[in-house]
Design a protein around this motif. Structure first.
Motif, PDB file in Angstrom:
ATOM      1  N   GLN B  29       0.834  -1.202   0.000  1.00 17.28           N
ATOM      2  CA  GLN B  29       0.000   0.000   0.000  1.00 17.28           C
ATOM      3  C   GLN B  29       0.868   1.251   0.000  1.00 17.28           C
ATOM      4  OE1 GLN B  29      -2.996   0.169  -0.529  1.00 17.28           O
ATOM      5  NE2 GLN B  29      -3.860   2.038   0.323  1.00 17.28           N
ATOM      6  N   ARG B  32       2.457   1.865  -3.373  1.00 19.25           N
ATOM      7  CA  ARG B  32       1.537   2.389  -4.388  1.00 19.25           C
ATOM      8  C   ARG B  32       1.173   3.833  -4.122  1.00 19.25           C
ATOM      9  NH1 ARG B  32      -2.544  -2.315  -6.211  1.00 19.25           N
ATOM     10  NH2 ARG B  32      -3.052  -0.700  -7.682  1.00 19.25           N
ATOM     11  N   GLN B  54      -6.975  -1.837  -0.358  1.00 21.69           N
ATOM     12  CA  GLN B  54      -6.397  -2.273  -1.631  1.00 21.69           C
ATOM     13  C   GLN B  54      -5.477  -3.500  -1.497  1.00 21.69           C
ATOM     14  OE1 GLN B  54      -7.217  -0.887  -4.639  1.00 21.69           O
ATOM     15  NE2 GLN B  54      -6.014  -2.521  -5.556  1.00 21.69           N
ATOM     16  N   PRO B  55      -4.575  -3.567  -0.479  1.00 23.50           N
ATOM     17  CA  PRO B  55      -3.710  -4.751  -0.373  1.00 23.50           C
ATOM     18  C   PRO B  55      -4.498  -6.045  -0.239  1.00 23.50           C
ATOM     19  CG  PRO B  55      -3.021  -3.075   1.186  1.00 23.50           C
ATOM     20  CD  PRO B  55      -4.268  -2.576   0.558  1.00 23.50           C
ATOM     21  N   ASP B  58      -5.650  -6.969  -3.557  1.00 27.51           N
ATOM     22  CA  ASP B  58      -4.515  -7.505  -4.324  1.00 27.51           C
ATOM     23  C   ASP B  58      -4.242  -8.957  -3.963  1.00 27.51           C
ATOM     24  OD1 ASP B  58      -4.166  -5.158  -5.613  1.00 27.51           O
ATOM     25  OD2 ASP B  58      -2.461  -4.476  -4.417  1.00 27.51           O
ATOM     26  N   LYS B  61      -6.806 -11.240  -5.285  1.00 27.34           N
ATOM     27  CA  LYS B  61      -6.619 -11.414  -6.726  1.00 27.34           C
ATOM     28  C   LYS B  61      -5.553 -12.473  -7.010  1.00 27.34           C
ATOM     29  CE  LYS B  61      -4.073  -8.844  -9.282  1.00 27.34           C
ATOM     30  NZ  LYS B  61      -3.434  -7.653  -9.821  1.00 27.34           N
TER      31      LYS B  61
END
Lengths: 178, 338
Positions: B29, B32, B54-55, B58, B61
């Motif tokens: 994070q 980014r 977000q992490p 990720d 994903k």
């Protein structure tokens, strides 16, 4: 009173990693692909360093990993990968009966070494650096103390020899490129 | 409290493991967000409040992606290499001291493994990190991967030497290989960066090279090598390489802190007259803050500096850093002898 058997009453980890080292070494010489051989040699070195740790020789263990596993073997792999020797099938050596003769000779030598070891294991007086003293002053200090006092000249000669080897390698590679 | 004492090493192991694994998502994070700020962008801001989740997205994903093993790869090594990537970083972490806290009037060092070879162990184990990249690149059976791997091997070999030599000056000053002794020495005599400024600079530069971070990330130079050694890797295996990179960064930060930034030491805290028990905890927090700053520094440098060319990298390593490190060792020896 100490007996010969007490020499063999070591940490169980010693036997595990000693056995592993032998097995990995056998893998190393039987692999047809040199990259695999190199990988098994790396693992063998790693096992040997663990053996050093079980024998309370941490300094040697660290140097073993640092020099052999971390530096020399990386260069080996580097060269093997750059050469790109081709398919495994092309690399198998066909040595015929020599192979079997060499196995017999190897076992004979092994037995010889075993017998020699059996004869020479004797327990007399302890040397200047028994394990108790090393535990007290520390591994690195013990080696450094000897290396820079009693064994200073051999140490310096060894480093000069290594320097010569390095210069020699540079000269040889220079000649070829010109 | 008394009953917990025998389990203390295991508690430390658990705490450090959790710390270690939680650093990676935080760092992703930070990476980014900082890269966005440096490039005058906003960065991830859709997942969760201010993009903070977000992490997790990720990570999900990576887990949900199909795990592809290409047909042309060497299967065993291809799977083995990513697992090898995190192993050295984790191993090194065991010997790093995080602080000394008081329990029942007894000073306890927050450190898992106490070896008398300290730094040598760190150097030895971290030199194994190159194998993950070398194996991964060779097993991928791809020319870009192989070139990336070979570059990495040469780079790490070349920068290990100045790294070792840069620490040598500090070891000579302190007279011990133990990391905890080095930190204690710095508490009494001032931080390593003041005692050994050249050594500190060399160590920080080589740490960037050893962790394959920009400006030395020649192993994965996107413009030339697609993705370098991890070109053929996808999903969780790629994530392992990613994890390894951040773990190595964390370990390198911890080493810099212990060797040159005084470890857990907070200047002038001794003269404030605080309770020693509280000082211990403050110092652990200080250690973590120093680590955090160095991690930020890694990211900051990555997004500020351009990448070196390969010959420049080698020239810097062999012709500048090694002579400089040797000179530093000799000068340190002369000063100490006087």
């Amino acid at each position: 009173m100490e007996t010969v058997m007490s020499y063999f009453m070591l940490n169980p980890a010693f036997y595990i990693f000693a056995g592993l080292a032998v097995i990995l070494a056998i893998f190393m010489i039987t692999m047809p692909n040199p990259v695999y051989s190199a990988i098994f040699l790396v693992l063998t070195f790693f096992c040997i360093s663990v053996i050093y740790i079980t024998l309370e020789a941490e300094f040697i263990a660290a140097i073993q990993v640092l020099v052999y596993t971390g530096a020399i073997m990386v260069l080996f792999l580097f060269v093997i990968m750059l050469l790109n020797l081709g398919r495994d099938a092309d690399l198998v050596e066909h040595s015929g009966p020599m192979k079997y003769i060499s196995i017999i000779v190897a076992f004979a030598i092994l037995i010889q070494i075993g017998l020699a070891a059996k004869v020479t294991v004797n327990i007399g007086e302890k040397g200047m650096f028994p394990i108790e003293k090393i535990r007290e002053i520390g591994n690195t200090e013990a080696i450094a103390g000897l290396l820079f006092s009693d064994y200073l000249y051999p140490f310096e000669i060894a480093s000069i020899l290594l320097l010569l080897g390095m210069i020699g390698a540079i000269i040889i590679s220079k000649k070829r490129s010109e | 409290m008394e009953a917990l004492m025998p389990f203390l090493p295991y508690i430390f192991i658990l705490v450090l493991l959790v710390l270690y694994l939680s650093v990676v998502p935080i760092m992703i994070q930070v990476e980014r967000k900082v890269s966005a700020w440096v490039q005058y962008r906003i960065g991830p801001n859709r997942v969760g409040p201010r993009g903070l989740l977000q992490p997790i997205a990720d990570a999900l994903k990576f887990l949900a992606k199909e795990d592809v093993i290409p047909n042309h790869v060497n299967k065993w090594l291809y799977i083995f290499a990513p697992t090898l990537m995190v192993f050295p970083a984790f191993f090194v972490f065991g010997v790093i001291p995080f602080g000394a806290i008081m329990i029942n009037g007894q000073e306890i060092l927050i450190q898992v493994g106490k070896t008398n070879i300290g730094i040598l162990y760190v150097l030895a184990v971290s030199s194994l990190g190159v194998y993950a990249i070398t194996f991964g690149s060779w097993a991928s059976n791809n020319k870009y991967s192989l070139i990336g791997g070979l570059r990495s091997a040469a780079q790490m070999m070349s920068y290990e030497l100045p790294m070792g030599l840069s620490i040598l000056g500090m070891i000579m000053v302190v007279g011990s290989l133990r990391l905890e002794d080095i930190v204690r020495f710095q508490i009494e005599n001032g931080w390593g960066i003041l005692l050994q400024p050249v050594g500190a600079l060399l160590f920080i530069v080589t740490a960037f090279a050893e962790t394959n971070r920009l400006p030395f990330d020649l192993t994965e130079a996107e413009a030339e090598l697609v993705g370098g050694y991890h070109t053929e890797y996808s999903s969780m295996k790629f994530a392992m390489f990613f994890l390894g990179e951040y773990c190595n960064m964390f370990t390198a930060s911890a080493m810099i802190t212990c060797l040159f930034l005084g470890g857990w030491h907070v200047p002038f805290i001794g003269s404030m007259g605080l309770d020693p028990a509280i000082v211990g905890y403050i110092q652990v927090v200080a250690m973590l803050m120093k680590l955090g700053f160095l991690m930020f520094f890694f990211v900051w440098v990555r997004w500020s500096l351009p990448r070196f060319r390969y010959d420049q990298l080698m020239n810097l390593g062999w012709k500048k850093l090694i002579p400089l490190a040797l000179a530093n060792v000799i000068i340190t020896a002369i000063v100490m002898a006087m």
